[in-house]
Design a protein around this motif. Structure first.
Motif, PDB file in Angstrom:
ATOM      1  N   UNK A  25       0.749  -1.030  -0.089  1.00 47.27           N
ATOM      2  CA  UNK A  25      -0.042  -0.126  -0.176  1.00 47.27           C
ATOM      3  C   UNK A  25       0.924   1.337  -0.014  1.00 47.27           C
ATOM      4  N   UNK A  26       0.562   2.389  -0.722  1.00 50.03           N
ATOM      5  CA  UNK A  26       1.248   3.494  -0.940  1.00 50.03           C
ATOM      6  C   UNK A  26       0.388   4.698  -0.620  1.00 50.03           C
ATOM      7  N   UNK A  27       0.901   5.616   0.218  1.00 49.26           N
ATOM      8  CA  UNK A  27       0.082   6.981   0.409  1.00 49.26           C
ATOM      9  C   UNK A  27       0.816   7.926  -0.485  1.00 49.26           C
ATOM     10  N   UNK A  28      -0.224   8.848  -1.025  1.00 49.35           N
ATOM     11  CA  UNK A  28       0.216   9.988  -1.676  1.00 49.35           C
ATOM     12  C   UNK A  28       0.426  11.020  -0.919  1.00 49.35           C
ATOM     13  N   UNK A  29       1.686  11.743  -0.754  1.00 50.61           N
ATOM     14  CA  UNK A  29       1.932  12.803  -0.097  1.00 50.61           C
ATOM     15  C   UNK A  29       1.957  13.864  -0.940  1.00 50.61           C
ATOM     16  N   UNK A  30       2.428  14.133  -2.060  1.00 47.48           N
ATOM     17  CA  UNK A  30       2.404  15.161  -3.028  1.00 47.48           C
ATOM     18  C   UNK A  30       2.338  14.831  -4.380  1.00 47.48           C
ATOM     19  N   UNK A  31       1.479  15.634  -5.418  1.00 46.91           N
ATOM     20  CA  UNK A  31       1.135  15.266  -6.655  1.00 46.91           C
ATOM     21  C   UNK A  31       1.067  16.432  -7.353  1.00 46.91           C
ATOM     22  N   UNK A  32       1.642  16.536  -8.595  1.00 46.89           N
ATOM     23  CA  UNK A  32       1.891  17.796  -9.412  1.00 46.89           C
ATOM     24  C   UNK A  32       1.845  17.258 -10.985  1.00 46.89           C
TER      25      UNK A  32
END
Length: 216
Positions: free
Chosen positions: A72-79
């Motif tokens: 499982x992966x948590x998104x911290x930042x996205x652009x």
């Protein structure tokens, strides 16, 4: 009323949560593909991701993203970047860790999709898989086994018993009605390319293209 095609939420949305990535492996019951990780971006663990959402930056709005093997992966930042989004995941802090994710598909569970946001004639593409495709005469043309976009418009894959899969256009001309609750969709086999149009003149008739069963 013609069907409303919701490519947005079928391929989805996201904003990111504040929970930590879970250490336990999770096997999703009904996985929905949200994105595919590409190359590493820079030296701080960021990765380029092909996002399958109408808003590409919504790749994390429905919680943690999961892999086939249960991580499982948590998104911290996205652009946004050209044709992709650049994502930073919790716990992926250097280029080596980012490069190890190249080619990884990321999923959420179907239960995470908000049905209450849909109007009466809207649906998720994920809910089309398994529907039986029938024509106005009630003849079955197989069941939906996949939805694809190769750049020239969306396509439905139909597979019938003992037959090779066929692709039909996912358009209002080819798909006349969608009944998710009833487990079927109504198609026009001529517009879908499954039958030839009836010719004028004596003895003319509609006929199906020859089927290749591949020897099955």
């Amino acid at each position: 009323m013609p069907p409303v095609f919701i490519w947005s939420l079928a391929r989805n949305i996201v904003r990111g949560s504040t929970k930590r990535t879970e250490a336990t492996m999770v096997k999703l019951e009904n996985p929905i593909l949200m994105g595919t990780v590409g190359a590493a971006q820079g030296l701080r663990g960021e990765v380029r991701v092909k996002s399958y959402t109408i808003d590409p930056t919504a790749i994390g709005d429905y919680g943690h993203l999961h892999t086939d093997d249960g991580r499982a992966f948590e998104v911290l930042e996205v652009r946004e970047a050209k044709n992709v989004v650049v994502v930073r995941f919790r716990g992926i802090n250097d280029r080596n860790a980012a490069e190890a994710l190249n080619g990884t598909d990321l999923y959420i569970d179907r239960d995470n999709l908000p049905d209450e946001e849909l109007d009466e004639d809207e649906f998720f593409y994920a809910d089309l898989e398994g529907l039986e495709a029938v024509d106005a005469e009630g003849r079955s043309h197989g069941t939906v086994t996949g939805i694809f976009d190769f750049g020239a418009g969306d396509l439905l894959e139909l597979k019938g018993p003992g037959k090779r899969p066929v692709l039909i256009p996912f358009s209002e001309a080819a798909v006349l009605e969608i009944d998710v609750d009833g487990g079927r969709l109504v198609i026009d086999p001529i517009a879908a390319g499954l039958e030839e149009e009836e010719k004028e003149g004596p003895g003319s008739r509609r006929r199906r293209p020859p089927e290749d069963d591949g020897g099955e």
